[in-house]
Design an enzyme around this catalytic site. Structure first.
Site, PDB file in Angstrom:
ATOM      1  N   GLU A   1       6.771 -10.554   3.243  1.00 31.78           N
ATOM      2  CA  GLU A   1       8.178 -10.376   3.608  1.00 31.78           C
ATOM      3  C   GLU A   1       8.368  -8.898   3.944  1.00 31.78           C
ATOM      4  OE1 GLU A   1       9.175 -13.554   0.084  1.00 31.78           O
ATOM      5  OE2 GLU A   1       9.218 -11.408  -0.269  1.00 31.78           O
TER       6      GLU A   1
ATOM      7  N   LYS B   1       0.867  -1.184   0.000  1.00 30.47           N
ATOM      8  CA  LYS B   1       0.000   0.000   0.000  1.00 30.47           C
ATOM      9  C   LYS B   1       0.904   1.235   0.000  1.00 30.47           C
ATOM     10  CE  LYS B   1      -3.936   0.012   0.457  1.00 30.47           C
ATOM     11  NZ  LYS B   1      -4.939   0.054  -0.623  1.00 30.47           N
ATOM     12  N   SER B   2       0.586   2.197  -0.844  1.00 30.78           N
ATOM     13  CA  SER B   2       1.451   3.374  -0.967  1.00 30.78           C
ATOM     14  C   SER B   2       1.556   4.143   0.351  1.00 30.78           C
ATOM     15  CB  SER B   2       0.964   4.286  -2.088  1.00 30.78           C
ATOM     16  OG  SER B   2      -0.305   4.821  -1.795  1.00 30.78           O
TER      17      SER B   2
ATOM     18  N   GLN C   1      -2.111  -5.027  -1.553  1.00 29.65           N
ATOM     19  CA  GLN C   1      -3.218  -5.203  -2.492  1.00 29.65           C
ATOM     20  C   GLN C   1      -2.843  -6.282  -3.493  1.00 29.65           C
ATOM     21  OE1 GLN C   1      -3.715  -1.206  -3.790  1.00 29.65           O
ATOM     22  NE2 GLN C   1      -1.610  -1.019  -4.475  1.00 29.65           N
TER      23      GLN C   1
ATOM     24  N   THR D   1       2.215 -15.310   2.366  1.00 24.22           N
ATOM     25  CA  THR D   1       3.282 -14.881   3.267  1.00 24.22           C
ATOM     26  C   THR D   1       3.820 -13.531   2.800  1.00 24.22           C
ATOM     27  OG1 THR D   1       3.894 -17.119   3.950  1.00 24.22           O
ATOM     28  CG2 THR D   1       5.595 -15.435   4.147  1.00 24.22           C
TER      29      THR D   1
END
Length: 193
Positions: free
Chosen positions: A129, A101-102, A148, A127
């Site tokens: 990271e 997400k920005s 997203q 998963t």
């Protein structure tokens, strides 16, 4: 072809695309927001002198469950594994691409290192990271939007989708942040070298 919000809804309504739990408010114009679960895998920095992808280093990470109402604090320079709250089941003709997400990226949170691609046929929790590249700790709240998932229609259904026996799909059905199983990519012939 990137799926639009209306095509994502159609795919969910038809039962083609599985999302559990599903909240229709997570559908964006060309993606589905994903939320953070309460489980994290932290690295045990004192257990091994180095990480060797060829070895099954069972004690490389430890599972941490965050208590209700508490955040997980990710410090600058730290890397942890987390997972989506949602379980996704992709049909044989859809592939996915996970992006951050920005709003979180602008705070210094990276959602994935390299593994943002979701194969057709995958079923499980994705998963994450997570890396903190900011100068301050970042609090990660279970249930918060963390990324997203964009979905792509393939030119034809996969002949051998993820989860097929011949592929050795190591992460099919995963629940929670799953550590690397990369050691399975090394054959016994390589091990004897």
């Amino acid at each position: 072809m990137l799926l639009s919000d209306r095509d994502i809804r159609k795919s969910i309504d038809s039962g083609d695309l599985g999302i559990d739990p599903f909240d229709p408010l997570l559908i964006q114009p060309s993606s589905i927001d994903v939320r953070m679960d309460r489980y994290f895998r932290v690295f045990n920095n004192s257990k091994y002198t180095h990480i060797d992808p060829k070895l099954n280093q069972d004690e490389l990470t430890s599972l941490v469950e965050v208590a209700d109402g508490d955040p997980f604090v990710l410090h600058p320079g730290e890397f942890v594994l987390a997972a989506t709250l949602e379980k996704f089941t992709l049909p044989h003709h859809l592939a996915g691409r996970l992006e951050g997400k920005s709003s979180l990226g602008r705070l210094g949170l990276l959602t994935h290192s390299t593994a943002g691609f979701i194969d057709p046929g995958f079923s499980g929790h994705i998963t994450l990271e997570l890396s903190n590249v900011a100068n301050l700790p970042i609090t990660l709240w279970p249930g918060m939007k963390v990324g997203q998932l964009a979905l792509f229609m393939m030119s034809s259904p996969a002949e051998t989708p993820y989860g097929s026996g011949s592929l050795g799909s190591k992460y099919q059905g995963q629940r929670g942040p799953t550590p690397s199983k990369g050691y399975l990519n090394f054959s016994s012939e390589q091990d004897s070298d």
